[in-house]
Scaffold this motif. Structure first.
Motif, PDB file in Angstrom:
ATOM      1  N   LYS A   4       0.828  -1.208   0.000  1.00  0.00           N
ATOM      2  CA  LYS A   4       0.000   0.000   0.000  1.00  0.00           C
ATOM      3  C   LYS A   4       0.865   1.260   0.000  1.00  0.00           C
ATOM      4  N   ARG A   5       1.903   1.270   0.807  1.00  0.00           N
ATOM      5  CA  ARG A   5       2.785   2.435   0.889  1.00  0.00           C
ATOM      6  C   ARG A   5       3.587   2.587  -0.407  1.00  0.00           C
ATOM      7  N   ILE A   6       4.066   1.488  -0.965  1.00  0.00           N
ATOM      8  CA  ILE A   6       4.818   1.559  -2.223  1.00  0.00           C
ATOM      9  C   ILE A   6       3.935   2.101  -3.343  1.00  0.00           C
ATOM     10  N   THR A   7       2.681   1.653  -3.373  1.00  0.00           N
ATOM     11  CA  THR A   7       1.735   2.151  -4.371  1.00  0.00           C
ATOM     12  C   THR A   7       1.478   3.634  -4.183  1.00  0.00           C
ATOM     13  N   LEU A   8       1.331   4.059  -2.945  1.00  0.00           N
ATOM     14  CA  LEU A   8       1.116   5.469  -2.644  1.00  0.00           C
ATOM     15  C   LEU A   8       2.308   6.308  -3.097  1.00  0.00           C
ATOM     16  N   ILE A   9       3.509   5.837  -2.839  1.00  0.00           N
ATOM     17  CA  ILE A   9       4.722   6.542  -3.265  1.00  0.00           C
ATOM     18  C   ILE A   9       4.792   6.609  -4.795  1.00  0.00           C
ATOM     19  N   ALA A  10       4.432   5.513  -5.466  1.00  0.00           N
ATOM     20  CA  ALA A  10       4.450   5.494  -6.933  1.00  0.00           C
ATOM     21  C   ALA A  10       3.447   6.490  -7.513  1.00  0.00           C
ATOM     22  N   VAL A  11       2.257   6.566  -6.922  1.00  0.00           N
ATOM     23  CA  VAL A  11       1.249   7.507  -7.402  1.00  0.00           C
ATOM     24  C   VAL A  11       1.709   8.950  -7.153  1.00  0.00           C
ATOM     25  N   LEU A  12       2.275   9.208  -5.982  1.00  0.00           N
ATOM     26  CA  LEU A  12       2.787  10.553  -5.692  1.00  0.00           C
ATOM     27  C   LEU A  12       3.920  10.930  -6.641  1.00  0.00           C
ATOM     28  N   ALA A  13       4.786   9.971  -6.957  1.00  0.00           N
ATOM     29  CA  ALA A  13       5.874  10.222  -7.911  1.00  0.00           C
ATOM     30  C   ALA A  13       5.303  10.538  -9.292  1.00  0.00           C
ATOM     31  N   ALA A  14       4.277   9.801  -9.694  1.00  0.00           N
ATOM     32  CA  ALA A  14       3.648  10.064 -10.991  1.00  0.00           C
ATOM     33  C   ALA A  14       3.036  11.456 -11.028  1.00  0.00           C
ATOM     34  N   ILE A  15       2.378  11.866  -9.945  1.00  0.00           N
ATOM     35  CA  ILE A  15       1.797  13.215  -9.867  1.00  0.00           C
ATOM     36  C   ILE A  15       2.912  14.264  -9.945  1.00  0.00           C
ATOM     37  N   GLY A  16       4.003  14.019  -9.233  1.00  0.00           N
ATOM     38  CA  GLY A  16       5.133  14.951  -9.271  1.00  0.00           C
ATOM     39  C   GLY A  16       5.762  15.047 -10.648  1.00  0.00           C
ATOM     40  N   VAL A  17       5.919  13.915 -11.316  1.00  0.00           N
ATOM     41  CA  VAL A  17       6.508  13.904 -12.663  1.00  0.00           C
ATOM     42  C   VAL A  17       5.613  14.656 -13.637  1.00  0.00           C
ATOM     43  N   ILE A  18       4.321  14.353 -13.611  1.00  0.00           N
ATOM     44  CA  ILE A  18       3.386  15.019 -14.516  1.00  0.00           C
ATOM     45  C   ILE A  18       3.339  16.523 -14.223  1.00  0.00           C
ATOM     46  N   GLY A  19       3.309  16.868 -12.934  1.00  0.00           N
ATOM     47  CA  GLY A  19       3.295  18.279 -12.564  1.00  0.00           C
ATOM     48  C   GLY A  19       4.556  18.999 -12.993  1.00  0.00           C
ATOM     49  N   ARG A  20       5.680  18.339 -12.857  1.00  0.00           N
ATOM     50  CA  ARG A  20       6.948  18.960 -13.238  1.00  0.00           C
ATOM     51  C   ARG A  20       7.034  19.151 -14.745  1.00  0.00           C
ATOM     52  N   ILE A  21       6.585  18.175 -15.499  1.00  0.00           N
ATOM     53  CA  ILE A  21       6.606  18.291 -16.953  1.00  0.00           C
ATOM     54  C   ILE A  21       5.604  19.347 -17.416  1.00  0.00           C
ATOM     55  N   TYR A  22       4.433  19.350 -16.820  1.00  0.00           N
ATOM     56  CA  TYR A  22       3.393  20.294 -17.212  1.00  0.00           C
ATOM     57  C   TYR A  22       3.777  21.741 -16.887  1.00  0.00           C
ATOM     58  N   MET A  23       4.468  21.943 -15.787  1.00  0.00           N
ATOM     59  CA  MET A  23       4.816  23.292 -15.339  1.00  0.00           C
ATOM     60  C   MET A  23       6.204  23.746 -15.807  1.00  0.00           C
ATOM     61  N   GLN A  24       6.839  23.000 -16.691  1.00  0.00           N
ATOM     62  CA  GLN A  24       8.209  23.317 -17.082  1.00  0.00           C
ATOM     63  C   GLN A  24       8.355  24.676 -17.765  1.00  0.00           C
ATOM     64  N   PHE A  25       7.275  25.238 -18.250  1.00  0.00           N
ATOM     65  CA  PHE A  25       7.356  26.505 -18.975  1.00  0.00           C
ATOM     66  C   PHE A  25       7.392  27.715 -18.045  1.00  0.00           C
ATOM     67  N   ILE A  26       7.121  27.496 -16.754  1.00  0.00           N
ATOM     68  CA  ILE A  26       7.240  28.577 -15.768  1.00  0.00           C
ATOM     69  C   ILE A  26       8.512  28.292 -14.969  1.00  0.00           C
ATOM     70  N   PRO A  27       9.523  29.113 -15.098  1.00  0.00           N
ATOM     71  CA  PRO A  27      10.819  28.819 -14.475  1.00  0.00           C
ATOM     72  C   PRO A  27      10.728  28.585 -12.966  1.00  0.00           C
ATOM     73  N   SER A  28      11.221  27.452 -12.543  1.00  0.00           N
ATOM     74  CA  SER A  28      11.365  27.072 -11.131  1.00  0.00           C
ATOM     75  C   SER A  28      10.048  26.891 -10.386  1.00  0.00           C
ATOM     76  N   VAL A  29       8.947  26.815 -11.077  1.00  0.00           N
ATOM     77  CA  VAL A  29       7.654  26.577 -10.432  1.00  0.00           C
ATOM     78  C   VAL A  29       7.191  25.181 -10.818  1.00  0.00           C
ATOM     79  N   GLN A  30       7.099  24.299  -9.839  1.00  0.00           N
ATOM     80  CA  GLN A  30       6.637  22.932 -10.039  1.00  0.00           C
ATOM     81  C   GLN A  30       6.224  22.356  -8.692  1.00  0.00           C
ATOM     82  N   PRO A  31       5.354  21.339  -8.682  1.00  0.00           N
ATOM     83  CA  PRO A  31       4.795  20.847  -7.419  1.00  0.00           C
ATOM     84  C   PRO A  31       5.666  19.849  -6.657  1.00  0.00           C
ATOM     85  N   VAL A  32       6.798  19.487  -7.186  1.00  0.00           N
ATOM     86  CA  VAL A  32       7.583  18.388  -6.597  1.00  0.00           C
ATOM     87  C   VAL A  32       8.007  18.688  -5.163  1.00  0.00           C
ATOM     88  N   THR A  33       8.544  19.865  -4.913  1.00  0.00           N
ATOM     89  CA  THR A  33       9.016  20.185  -3.571  1.00  0.00           C
ATOM     90  C   THR A  33       7.870  20.157  -2.570  1.00  0.00           C
TER      91      THR A  33
END
Length: 161
Positions: A4-33
Motif C-alpha cells: 500500500k505504501r509503495i503504491t502510494l509513493i508510486a502515485v505521488l511520484a507520478a503526480i510529481g513527474v506530470i506536474g513537473r513536466i506540465y509546469m516546465q514553462f514557468i521557471p522554477s515553479v513545479q509541485p515536486v518540492t
C-alpha cells in the motif's frame, strides 16, 4: 514497507513527474518540492526520500538527464529529511509550518545548485545572486502548491495510513 505504501509513493511520484513536466514553462515553479514536504511530514524520511529519487529520475528522463540530476536528488532528499523532523513532533497546526518550510526550501534548493556551480566553475556568489529570482519563483510556487495540495494529500494520508 507495505504494498500500500509503495503504491502510494508510486502515485505521488507520478503526480510529481506530470506536474513537473506540465509546469516546465514557468521557471522554477513545479509541485515536486511541495509534494515531497507534505509526504515527508506524513510518511517519514525514508518514504519521502524514495519519492524524491523516483520523481527526479523519472521526470529527468523526459526533461533531460545530466550531472545536475544528482544535485537535484541531493537537494530534494535533504528537504525530505528536514521536513520529516516536523512529522516526528506532535504539531497541532502543521500547515503554517509546512508553508514556511516550503518557502525556505525554494531558497535552499537554489543554494544547492549554487554549490554545484562552485564545484564546476569555482564561482559561487555571482551564480547565487543571478539565481535569486528563480529561487523566489520556487519559494512562491512551493507556497502555492502547499496551499493547494495540503488538504487533499493530508486527507489521503490520514485515510490510508
Amino acid at each position: 514497507m507495505t504494498t500500500k505504501r509503495i503504491t502510494l509513493i508510486a502515485v505521488l511520484a507520478a503526480i510529481g513527474v506530470i506536474g513537473r513536466i506540465y509546469m516546465q514553462f514557468i521557471p522554477s515553479v513545479q509541485p515536486v518540492t511541495a509534494i515531497i514536504i507534505i509526504s515527508s511530514y506524513y510518511l517519514g524520511a525514508g518514504s519521502a526520500m524514495l519519492l524524491a529519487i523516483l520523481t527526479t529520475y523519472l521526470s529527468n528522463m523526459v526533461l533531460g538527464m545530466g550531472f545536475w540530476t544528482i544535485w537535484q536528488i541531493v537537494a530534494w532528499v535533504s528537504i525530505a529529511g528536514f521536513a520529516s523532523l516536523f512529522g516526528k513532533l506532535s504539531v497541532r497546526r502543521a500547515f503554517p509550518i509546512l508553508l514556511c518550510l516550503g518557502i525556505g526550501a525554494g531558497f535552499f534548493y537554489g543554494f544547492i545548485f549554487s554549490l554545484l556551480n562552485y564545484v564546476v566553475s569555482g564561482k559561487f556568489i555571482a551564480y547565487y545572486l543571478a539565481g535569486l529570482p528563480f529561487d523566489v519563483n520556487h519559494a512562491i510556487g512551493n507556497a502555492i502548491f502547499i496551499f493547494l495540495l495540503y488538504k487533499p494529500l493530508s486527507y489521503i494520508f490520514k485515510k490510508n495510513l
